[in-house]
Design an enzyme around this catalytic site. Structure first.
Site, short mmCIF file in Angstrom:
data_model
loop_
_atom_site.label_atom_id
_atom_site.label_comp_id
_atom_site.label_asym_id
_atom_site.label_seq_id
_atom_site.Cartn_x
_atom_site.Cartn_y
_atom_site.Cartn_z
N HIS A 121 -3.58 -5.61 1.05
CA HIS A 121 -2.90 -5.82 2.34
C HIS A 121 -2.83 -7.30 2.70
CE1 HIS A 121 -2.45 -1.67 3.87
NE2 HIS A 121 -3.50 -1.41 3.11
N CYS A 160 0.83 -1.21 0.00
CA CYS A 160 0.00 0.00 0.00
C CYS A 160 0.87 1.26 0.00
CB CYS A 160 -0.98 -0.03 1.17
SG CYS A 160 -2.34 1.15 0.99
N GLU A 173 -1.09 -8.63 4.96
CA GLU A 173 -0.96 -8.79 6.42
C GLU A 173 -2.31 -8.72 7.13
OE1 GLU A 173 -0.59 -6.07 4.88
OE2 GLU A 173 -1.01 -4.31 6.13
#
Lengths: 233, 88
Positions: A203, A86, A205
């Site tokens: 994302h 990002c 994560e």
């Protein structure tokens, strides 16, 4: 293996990345302040998401001049694995570690939602646990994810299989309707020509634990671990 | 001293959704003659420099390395020589 997660003023996914890597995957993680000038001994570096320097001037424009970025550039030039997520992707673009630039989303809105993303190239150190064509549900959260580059660079990205992730429909077809932000060629993530630097807007994560109901992102980090271990053999 | 006024805008041919939204709003207000709107950034920089050629060289470098992203943006600037302050 040893991971460095860079912390810029305004980073807000640094702890999430560290948590997934350390608590989820048993990795040795160091949070590295942007003002530092050395990474130390690292196997991989993550530039996390967030709003570094308040997105002043352009997203990533100020962060790419942080002292630590010189060390990140040297690490990348030496072949080290660098992952930008990002805002981290935006910083890699501004730093010239990846080609192109980000424009505001075509709808002008900040988009925070889950989207379908297809793995276009499973032959990279970041995607070896996926299969090419694998469709995943990844969260995105950004206002400037509209990837742009000139036609010559786009052709090179396509020819060299540098487009690693593309926005798609659930069945994997790549359409304009499946493109959340107007990104050129539905690009969600690219790697550099050498193959050791990856930037992506989604994302991983945020979808790397079973408790969150989605572990699609975990394979990206596990791919990197596998690639580093294989490289050390 | 030289004061520089720098304009950074998206390159022509690159879609400017903000400009388009503003254009539509202007049309809603009845400004039917609006053909196109481009949104950009405006920066004023005061340089401790009296030589316009030197100032221009520095400004060009600033624009190329930080103020504009030349993948998507173009820039132009005007220089204005400011009278030096009288010694106090």
């Amino acid at each position: 293996m040893k991971w460095g997660v860079i912390v810029f003023p305004g980073s807000n996914c640094d702890r999430d990345c560290a948590h997934v890597l350390a608590d989820g995957l048993g990795q040795d993680v160091n949070l590295i302040w942007h003002g530092d000038t050395s990474l130390g001994e690292m196997d991989a570096v993550v530039l996390p998401g967030g709003f570094s320097y308040g997105d002043y001037l352009r997203t990533g424009a100020i962060a790419q001049l942080s002292p630590i970025m010189q060390a990140v550039k040297e690490f990348a030039r030496a072949g080290g694995l660098v992952l930008g997520i990002c805002n981290g992707f935006q910083i890699l673009l501004e730093a010239g570690l990846l080609p192109g630039a980000m424009l505001p989303n075509v709808g002008l809105s900040f988009i925070c939602e889950d989207v379908w993303v297809k793995v276009e190239n499973a032959g990279t150190p970041f995607t070896r646990y996926y299969e090419s064509g694998h469709v995943m549900r990844f969260p995105i959260a950004h206002a400037e994810g509209n990837y742009h580059t000139d036609p010559v660079t786009l052709a090179a990205l396509q020819a060299n299989a540098q487009i690693v992730f593309r926005y798609c429909r659930e069945d994997g077809t790549v359409t304009d309707q499946a493109n959340p932000n107007g990104s050129l060629d539905n690009i969600a993530g690219i790697r550099n020509a050498a193959g050791n630097v990856l930037g992506l807007m989604p994302h991983p994560e945020r979808c790397a634990e079973s408790v969150l109901g989605n572990q699609d992102g975990q394979l990206l980090f596990r791919s990197m671990i596998d690639a580093v271990i294989a490289g050390q053999d | 001293m030289i004061r520089a006024r720098i304009h950074v805008t998206l390159k022509s041919g690159i879609l400017d959704p903000q400009g388009r939204a503003i254009q539509q709003s202007l049309e809603t207000l009845g400004f039917s003659s609006v053909n196109d709107v481009r949104v950009g950034k405006f920066l004023e920089i005061e340089l401790n420099e009296d030589d316009p050629a030197q100032a221009e060289q520095q400004l060009k470098a600033m624009c190329e390395t930080l103020l504009a992203n030349t993948v998507i943006e173009e820039y132009r600037y005007e220089l204005e020589l400011q009278p030096s302050r009288p010694p106090s």
